[in-house]
Design an enzyme around this catalytic site. Sequence first.
Site, mmCIF file in Angstrom:
data_model
loop_
_atom_site.group_PDB
_atom_site.id
_atom_site.type_symbol
_atom_site.label_atom_id
_atom_site.label_comp_id
_atom_site.label_asym_id
_atom_site.label_seq_id
_atom_site.Cartn_x
_atom_site.Cartn_y
_atom_site.Cartn_z
ATOM 1 N N GLU A 11 7.280 21.904 -23.363
ATOM 2 C CA GLU A 11 8.205 20.857 -23.827
ATOM 3 C C GLU A 11 7.439 19.850 -24.672
ATOM 4 O OE1 GLU A 11 11.211 18.451 -21.268
ATOM 5 O OE2 GLU A 11 9.656 17.014 -21.850
ATOM 6 N N THR A 42 12.809 17.471 -26.758
ATOM 7 C CA THR A 42 13.692 16.514 -26.086
ATOM 8 C C THR A 42 14.476 15.692 -27.116
ATOM 9 O OG1 THR A 42 12.131 14.682 -26.022
ATOM 10 C CG2 THR A 42 11.993 16.268 -24.211
ATOM 11 N N ASP A 104 20.814 10.146 -18.985
ATOM 12 C CA ASP A 104 20.861 9.043 -18.010
ATOM 13 C C ASP A 104 21.848 7.982 -18.466
ATOM 14 O OD1 ASP A 104 19.062 9.948 -16.129
ATOM 15 O OD2 ASP A 104 17.338 9.220 -17.281
ATOM 16 N N GLN A 170 13.673 19.741 -13.133
ATOM 17 C CA GLN A 170 12.912 18.492 -13.198
ATOM 18 C C GLN A 170 11.514 18.790 -12.639
ATOM 19 O OE1 GLN A 170 13.985 15.502 -10.260
ATOM 20 N NE2 GLN A 170 13.741 13.871 -11.764
HETATM 21 P P1 FAD Z 1 24.760 16.565 -14.820
HETATM 22 O O1 FAD Z 1 24.547 18.024 -14.643
HETATM 23 O O2 FAD Z 1 26.041 16.137 -15.465
HETATM 24 O O3 FAD Z 1 24.585 15.879 -13.403
HETATM 25 C C1 FAD Z 1 24.510 14.469 -13.268
HETATM 26 C C2 FAD Z 1 25.043 14.050 -11.904
HETATM 27 O O4 FAD Z 1 26.451 14.282 -11.856
HETATM 28 C C3 FAD Z 1 24.459 14.854 -10.750
HETATM 29 O O5 FAD Z 1 24.355 13.994 -9.653
HETATM 30 C C4 FAD Z 1 25.495 15.940 -10.494
HETATM 31 O O6 FAD Z 1 25.477 16.427 -9.175
HETATM 32 C C5 FAD Z 1 26.782 15.207 -10.822
HETATM 33 N N1 FAD Z 1 27.808 16.104 -11.364
HETATM 34 C C6 FAD Z 1 27.637 17.085 -12.282
HETATM 35 N N2 FAD Z 1 28.806 17.686 -12.549
HETATM 36 C C7 FAD Z 1 29.747 17.064 -11.798
HETATM 37 C C8 FAD Z 1 31.150 17.217 -11.633
HETATM 38 N N3 FAD Z 1 31.810 18.154 -12.315
HETATM 39 N N4 FAD Z 1 31.801 16.385 -10.784
HETATM 40 C C9 FAD Z 1 31.129 15.428 -10.094
HETATM 41 N N5 FAD Z 1 29.797 15.238 -10.198
HETATM 42 C C10 FAD Z 1 29.118 16.038 -11.045
HETATM 43 N N6 FAD Z 1 17.336 13.201 -20.699
HETATM 44 C C11 FAD Z 1 17.385 12.820 -21.999
HETATM 45 O O7 FAD Z 1 17.924 11.756 -22.306
HETATM 46 N N7 FAD Z 1 16.803 13.579 -22.985
HETATM 47 C C12 FAD Z 1 16.210 14.773 -22.723
HETATM 48 O O8 FAD Z 1 15.712 15.433 -23.637
HETATM 49 C C13 FAD Z 1 16.150 15.213 -21.361
HETATM 50 N N8 FAD Z 1 15.580 16.394 -21.035
HETATM 51 C C14 FAD Z 1 15.617 16.828 -19.726
HETATM 52 C C15 FAD Z 1 15.077 18.088 -19.407
HETATM 53 C C16 FAD Z 1 15.099 18.559 -18.091
HETATM 54 C C17 FAD Z 1 14.527 19.924 -17.777
HETATM 55 C C18 FAD Z 1 15.659 17.745 -17.063
HETATM 56 C C19 FAD Z 1 15.643 18.230 -15.629
HETATM 57 C C20 FAD Z 1 16.179 16.495 -17.362
HETATM 58 C C21 FAD Z 1 16.180 16.026 -18.688
HETATM 59 N N9 FAD Z 1 16.720 14.781 -19.033
HETATM 60 C C22 FAD Z 1 16.746 14.372 -20.351
HETATM 61 C C23 FAD Z 1 17.214 13.870 -17.987
HETATM 62 C C24 FAD Z 1 18.734 14.046 -17.720
HETATM 63 O O9 FAD Z 1 19.463 13.701 -18.877
HETATM 64 C C25 FAD Z 1 19.092 13.116 -16.552
HETATM 65 O O10 FAD Z 1 18.490 13.544 -15.373
HETATM 66 C C26 FAD Z 1 20.580 12.855 -16.342
HETATM 67 O O11 FAD Z 1 20.714 11.787 -15.415
HETATM 68 C C27 FAD Z 1 21.344 14.042 -15.789
HETATM 69 O O12 FAD Z 1 21.573 14.991 -16.747
HETATM 70 P P2 FAD Z 1 22.201 16.412 -16.321
HETATM 71 O O13 FAD Z 1 22.517 17.133 -17.553
HETATM 72 O O14 FAD Z 1 21.369 17.076 -15.305
HETATM 73 O O15 FAD Z 1 23.568 15.876 -15.641
#
Ligand code: FAD
Length: 291
Positions: A11, A42, A104, A170
């Site tokens: 990454e 990212t 986030d 993560q």
């Molecule tokens: P989601 O999958 O939408 O989940 C977020 C929360 O909502 C979780 O608690 C989940 O359980 C809940 N949830 C999901 N779907 C539902 C539903 N249908 N109903 C109710 N609750 C639900 N951030 C950046 O800004 N830029 C990046 O480039 C970046 N790269 C990343 C790369 C990796 C490998 C990882 C692990 C994280 C990265 N992040 C990045 C951080 C990420 O954007 C944050 O952790 C963010 O808070 C959650 O994103 P997500 O897509 O996992 O969210």
Amino acid sequence: MTKQTPSLSFEVFPPNPEVGNAKLLRALENMQELAPHFISVTASNNKYNIKETTVALANHIQNELSIPTIAHLPAIYLSKEKVADTLHELDQVGVHRILALRGDIIPGIEPLKDFRYATDLIEFIKTEAPHFDVIGACYPEGHPDSPNQISDIQNLKKKVDAGCSSLVTQLFFDNERFYDFQDKCILAGIDVPIHAGVMPILNRNQALRLLKTCENVHIPRKFKAILDKYEHDPESLRAAGLAYAVDQIVDLVTQDVAGVHLYTMNNEDVAYHVHHATKALFEHQPKLEVI
Ligand code: FAD
């Protein structure tokens, strides 16, 4: 039965404009020699210049360096029109793999309503541009917004059903937590490959930042001892941090992880060190079992 050879991928992140791209472009040239399975780029979710940053860098990696590339796309602050534009821009440069993210929620900045969860983004991509390969993020120790790991894994299942072909985790420092998560995913019917995110700790500031931002990540005693003992000895902290990451990777690969995604922090030395220390394991060909 044979097991798949695991992948090693990297990454990188688009540097701040003040830092400039020159150092990263040199680092990427060196990373090219290591033939990573793919490089992911990212994207910031509070700046709206994704075309000039993530798309431009993904274009360079994919088309100048010929390394398969994944563009991250956090969508909580994006409208459907902006996401459609970004898909078009990625299409034009031939980058067809997206790590679809919610991003986030920034305190004090109200999210837009178009993409509440990553699942909404995945469904949108699969409708608007079904030729894109979509990857999702996952959290072996639970996402901090989740009340518990079970509901997080249930939401992860929805995400995979919406169209993720694989997942990237993560960072974590305790492999046992990862294995436990993998087992729970299997029980929940999540059957796509899960790539383990590994971040070597190189210095004290990075360690302090991590401890502050990843409050859900368990710090094993062995890892805490490194941070405590070498807190004021940068050389030893770096050596021990790299060795810890290599140790984690040896265990993951030995236990048949689908892939290791290395958070390089744009540092080619990290990629080089890990690659050379573990190269043989990633090339290991399992023997055919005669049944
Ligand atoms: P989601 O999958 O939408 O989940 C977020 C929360 O909502 C979780 O608690 C989940 O359980 C809940 N949830 C999901 N779907 C539902 C539903 N249908 N109903 C109710 N609750 C639900 N951030 C950046 O800004 N830029 C990046 O480039 C970046 N790269 C990343 C790369 C990796 C490998 C990882 C692990 C994280 C990265 N992040 C990045 C951080 C990420 O954007 C944050 O952790 C963010 O808070 C959650 O994103 P997500 O897509 O996992 O969210």
